[in-house]
Design an enzyme around this catalytic site. Structure first.
Site, PDB file in Angstrom:
ATOM      1  N   GLY A 174     -58.690  95.174   0.764  1.00  0.00           N
ATOM      2  CA  GLY A 174     -59.234  94.574   1.985  1.00  0.00           C
ATOM      3  C   GLY A 174     -58.565  95.108   3.231  1.00  0.00           C
ATOM      4  N   GLY A 175     -58.067  94.181   4.047  1.00  0.00           N
ATOM      5  CA  GLY A 175     -57.465  94.540   5.333  1.00  0.00           C
ATOM      6  C   GLY A 175     -56.278  95.464   5.194  1.00  0.00           C
ATOM      7  N   GLY A 409     -69.706 131.765  13.902  1.00  0.00           N
ATOM      8  CA  GLY A 409     -69.107 130.563  14.487  1.00  0.00           C
ATOM      9  C   GLY A 409     -67.728 130.295  13.924  1.00  0.00           C
TER      10      GLY A 409
HETATM   11  C1  HXC Z   1     -52.981  84.983  -1.695  1.00  0.00           C
HETATM   12  C2  HXC Z   1     -52.697  86.381  -3.500  1.00  0.00           C
HETATM   13  C3  HXC Z   1     -53.608  87.302  -2.950  1.00  0.00           C
HETATM   14  C4  HXC Z   1     -54.193  86.985  -1.694  1.00  0.00           C
HETATM   15  C5  HXC Z   1     -52.902  88.098  -4.816  1.00  0.00           C
HETATM   16  N1  HXC Z   1     -52.298  86.888  -4.673  1.00  0.00           N
HETATM   17  N2  HXC Z   1     -53.714  88.338  -3.810  1.00  0.00           N
HETATM   18  N3  HXC Z   1     -52.385  85.237  -2.870  1.00  0.00           N
HETATM   19  N4  HXC Z   1     -53.848  85.833  -1.108  1.00  0.00           N
HETATM   20  N5  HXC Z   1     -55.030  87.816  -1.097  1.00  0.00           N
HETATM   21  C6  HXC Z   1     -51.334  86.264  -5.552  1.00  0.00           C
HETATM   22  C7  HXC Z   1     -51.941  85.800  -6.859  1.00  0.00           C
HETATM   23  O1  HXC Z   1     -52.492  84.522  -6.707  1.00  0.00           O
HETATM   24  C8  HXC Z   1     -50.731  85.805  -7.769  1.00  0.00           C
HETATM   25  O2  HXC Z   1     -49.957  84.654  -7.488  1.00  0.00           O
HETATM   26  C9  HXC Z   1     -49.944  86.981  -7.284  1.00  0.00           C
HETATM   27  O3  HXC Z   1     -50.387  87.232  -5.963  1.00  0.00           O
HETATM   28  C10 HXC Z   1     -50.143  88.213  -8.116  1.00  0.00           C
HETATM   29  O4  HXC Z   1     -51.540  88.446  -8.241  1.00  0.00           O
HETATM   30  P1  HXC Z   1     -52.233  88.842  -9.615  1.00  0.00           P
HETATM   31  O5  HXC Z   1     -53.675  88.725  -9.435  1.00  0.00           O
HETATM   32  O6  HXC Z   1     -51.601  88.047 -10.729  1.00  0.00           O
HETATM   33  O7  HXC Z   1     -51.782  90.345  -9.760  1.00  0.00           O
HETATM   34  P2  HXC Z   1     -52.597  91.576 -10.331  1.00  0.00           P
HETATM   35  O8  HXC Z   1     -53.240  91.236 -11.630  1.00  0.00           O
HETATM   36  O9  HXC Z   1     -51.647  92.740 -10.321  1.00  0.00           O
HETATM   37  O10 HXC Z   1     -53.764  91.862  -9.287  1.00  0.00           O
HETATM   38  C11 HXC Z   1     -53.463  92.234  -7.965  1.00  0.00           C
HETATM   39  C12 HXC Z   1     -54.738  92.204  -7.102  1.00  0.00           C
HETATM   40  C13 HXC Z   1     -55.429  90.836  -7.229  1.00  0.00           C
HETATM   41  C14 HXC Z   1     -55.670  93.356  -7.531  1.00  0.00           C
HETATM   42  C15 HXC Z   1     -54.309  92.504  -5.662  1.00  0.00           C
HETATM   43  O11 HXC Z   1     -54.461  89.844  -7.047  1.00  0.00           O
HETATM   44  C16 HXC Z   1     -56.522  90.661  -6.259  1.00  0.00           C
HETATM   45  O12 HXC Z   1     -57.633  91.166  -6.462  1.00  0.00           O
HETATM   46  N6  HXC Z   1     -56.217  89.935  -5.182  1.00  0.00           N
HETATM   47  C17 HXC Z   1     -57.211  89.613  -4.165  1.00  0.00           C
HETATM   48  C18 HXC Z   1     -57.586  90.789  -3.341  1.00  0.00           C
HETATM   49  C19 HXC Z   1     -58.459  90.403  -2.219  1.00  0.00           C
HETATM   50  O13 HXC Z   1     -59.659  90.243  -2.392  1.00  0.00           O
HETATM   51  N7  HXC Z   1     -57.830  90.149  -1.053  1.00  0.00           N
HETATM   52  C20 HXC Z   1     -58.490  89.688   0.137  1.00  0.00           C
HETATM   53  C21 HXC Z   1     -59.163  90.857   0.752  1.00  0.00           C
HETATM   54  S1  HXC Z   1     -60.054  90.400   2.166  1.00  0.00           S
HETATM   55  P3  HXC Z   1     -49.003  83.961  -8.583  1.00  0.00           P
HETATM   56  O14 HXC Z   1     -48.511  82.734  -7.926  1.00  0.00           O
HETATM   57  O15 HXC Z   1     -49.858  83.742  -9.781  1.00  0.00           O
HETATM   58  O16 HXC Z   1     -47.910  84.956  -8.858  1.00  0.00           O
HETATM   59  C22 HXC Z   1     -59.146  90.984   3.412  1.00  0.00           C
HETATM   60  C23 HXC Z   1     -59.811  90.831   4.726  1.00  0.00           C
HETATM   61  C24 HXC Z   1     -59.039  91.468   5.807  1.00  0.00           C
HETATM   62  O17 HXC Z   1     -58.088  91.483   3.237  1.00  0.00           O
HETATM   63  C25 HXC Z   1     -59.937  92.286   6.659  1.00  0.00           C
HETATM   64  C26 HXC Z   1     -59.218  92.830   7.852  1.00  0.00           C
HETATM   65  C27 HXC Z   1     -60.014  93.972   8.477  1.00  0.00           C
END
Ligand code: HXC
Length: 519
Positions: A174-175, A409
């Site tokens: 994402g961001g 060019g």
């Molecule tokens: C809060 C998060 C998080 C998030 C991960 N965690 N992403 N907490 N906000 N965005 C936390 C999980 O809950 C977990 O907590 C710990 O981090 C580890 O994550 P896992 O999923 O267990 O790890 P892994 O299997 O390695 O996967 C990593 C990952 C996945 C691929 C990054 O976590 C994931 O897909 N996260 C979400 C990605 C996403 O969609 N983000 C938002 C994007 S939108 P615990 O407590 O269990 O350890 C965005 C908009 C901004 O960013 C735009 C600006 C222009």
């Protein structure tokens, strides 16, 4: 008195406990999980990157302040920020700590990064970001978006003022991907770094396409297809070494020049092997990297975008101890023709060199622009013009040497005099003309060829005549478009001399808010 000492100790002990806790990040279990995934922790990464005992961490005890968040408060809030040195050079660094809420960015983590960026801009030192992050922290909603917005603004303000480098060593979702994209160099670690705006699940949901994390946004994908990654490292150790090497070539900021290194390579070195590399038959391929390696100090060439748009080579090297940026056609790929990706790759590199006072050396051997519907429909006109723009805009010393073909060019685009190159050399093997022999005679002698009984023979004869008459450097030299035709053996000496004379070059452009490069 005794009471006072005890109180004092208690306070100091409290600090040490807090420090210990902060340095454990998300806790031992999550540190082990990080290691099990084959990743180092943020602190281990900083230890690898920075000179020992040089790191000063700031905002170590910051915690999130979200009222709605269920998330536990961890010291540092998921990102470690501070300053230290890399081989004695001051840098500012931030490293996302995946053990804390997946390195996601909330309000306070955002503020920490922004504060660090402001320091780096004020001080004038490179900024290095180590990314391993789940993107915007879901629990903090709009405040995490607010944080990203502020970071993007700082990335833009820092652009062309201090070098910005990003290492992607984990998910960057994402961001988390746009800030790296706004930095000067992105380095990804194979099988660990992943960058994507929307992940595989979203791709599946919206487009019903199955794609793995690696295929969607892994190091291979971004270093070969999208061009997002400028460097790839096999592992985290190599990643840090590459960052250190990159830093060694570039200055601290836009007001300084790169460090001069005593390379022990004779600036007056004659190089008889240059002409051995160039094949006699102009249709045969050769590796331009061999020429670059003979030209520069000790053959040390740090190639940027090594696996992307391989028909052009860009990268850093030193000549007589001073950093230069090299742009060179690579006849090994697409015969060195210019296309969309090679134009944007070279344009961005030229702009970096120009921002940071790095002279540009261009080596030319290109048959022209790559033809075809694919190129035209995808915007070669728009993207190709970026290369012209970048050369015209650049006011750093620019030295060009035409080695082989320089047709049409592409002759203009590859650092010609018209684009304000300062000194233009050519080898006797240079072929400077509007079109290559075959294409030219097909147009000029269309009728003769059509009426001929033996068009293949005639074509061969005419091509030979054309090559002798037009495809050489002397017509350009007669007109002063080429400053000097040089013996290949003396190329290094002549480039050293050109760069020396241009050392104090001053050139300005009309005052304006900013130009409007054809994005
Ligand atoms: C809060 C998060 C998080 C998030 C991960 N965690 N992403 N907490 N906000 N965005 C936390 C999980 O809950 C977990 O907590 C710990 O981090 C580890 O994550 P896992 O999923 O267990 O790890 P892994 O299997 O390695 O996967 C990593 C990952 C996945 C691929 C990054 O976590 C994931 O897909 N996260 C979400 C990605 C996403 O969609 N983000 C938002 C994007 S939108 P615990 O407590 O269990 O350890 C965005 C908009 C901004 O960013 C735009 C600006 C222009």
């Amino acid at each position: 008195m005794l009471f006072k000492i005890v109180m004092h100790d208690e306070k100091i002990n409290r600090l040490h406990e807090m420090k210990k806790k902060a340095e454990l990040g998300g806790g031992q279990e999550r540190i082990e999980a990080q290691h099990t995934k084959g990743k180092l922790t943020a602190r281990e990464r900083l230890d690898l990157l920075l000179d020992s005992n040089s790191f000063i961490e700031i905002d170590k005890y910051v915690v999130h302040r979200s009222n709605d968040s269920d998330a536990t408060k961890y010291y540092g809030d998921g990102v470690i920020t501070g300053f230290g040195t890399v081989n004695g050079r001051q840098v500012f660094v931030y490293a996302y700590d995946f053990t804390i809420l997946g390195g996601s960015l909330g309000e306070m983590a955002g503020r920490k990064i922004v504060k660090l960026m402001d320091h780096a801009i004020k001080v004038g030192a490179p900024l290095i970001g180590i990314l391993d992050s789940g993107g915007a922290r879901i629990q903090e909603g709009v405040m995490s978006l607010d944080g990203y917005g502020d970071i993007f603004f700082r990335n833009t303000m820092a652009s062309g003022v201090i070098p910005q480098i990003t290492a992607s060593i984990g998910p960057c979702a994402g961001g988390a991907v746009y800030s790296p994209a706004m930095t000067d160099f992105v380095i990804m670690v194979e099988n660990i770094g992943q960058m994507f705006v929307t992940g595989p699940e979203v791709v599946k949901e919206v487009l019903s396409q199955e794609v793995s994390f690696e295929d969607l946004g892994g190091a291979r994908t971004h270093s070969t297809k999208s061009g997002v990654a400028h460097f790839v490292a096999e592992n985290e150790y190599e990643c840090m070494d590459k960052i250190k090497k990159l830093i060694s070539f570039i200055p601290q900021n836009n007001l300084e020049v790169s460090p001069v290194i005593e390379t022990q390579d004779d600036p007056n070195r004659l190089e008889p092997d240059f002409s051995k590399i160039l094949p006699e038959n102009p249709y045969e391929q050769y590796d331009m990297k061999q020429i670059i390696k003979l030209l520069v100090d000790k053959g040390d060439f740090l190639e940027v975008h090594e696996h992307f748009a391989e028909n052009i080579l860009v990268g850093f090297a030193r000549i007589d101890g001073k950093t230069i940026g090299i742009i060179a056609n690579q006849p090994m790929y697409l015969a060195g023709a210019l296309d969309i990706n090679s134009s944007t790759k070279a344009a961005r590199f030229i702009r970096f060199c120009d921002c940071f006072n790095i002279p540009i050396v261009t080596l030319v051997d290109t048959p022209g622009y790559l033809p075809g519907t694919d190129q035209e429909h995808n915007g070669i006109i728009r993207h190709g013009s970026k290369l012209l723009y970048a050369y015209c805009e650049a006011t750093v010393p620019k030295v060009t040497c035409i080695i082989g073909k320089a047709y049409g060019g592409a002759y203009i685009a590859m650092g010609s005099k018209n684009l304000r190159a300062d000194i233009n050399y050519a080898w006797p093997t240079a072929e400077i003309a509007v079109l290559g022999p075959e294409a030219a005679i097909t147009i000029v002698h269309r009728k003769d060829l059509k009426n001929s009984k033996n068009p293949i023979e005639i074509k061969k004869k005419l091509a030979k005549e054309y090559r002798q008459k037009f495809a050489n450097p002397y017509i350009a030299a007669e007109k002063g478009i080429i400053d000097l035709v040089i013996d290949p053996i003396e190329t290094r000496i002549m480039i050293v001399k050109a760069l020396n004379v241009l050392q104090n070059k001053r050139e300005s452009r009309p005052v304006r808010k900013h130009g409007n490069i054809n994005l």
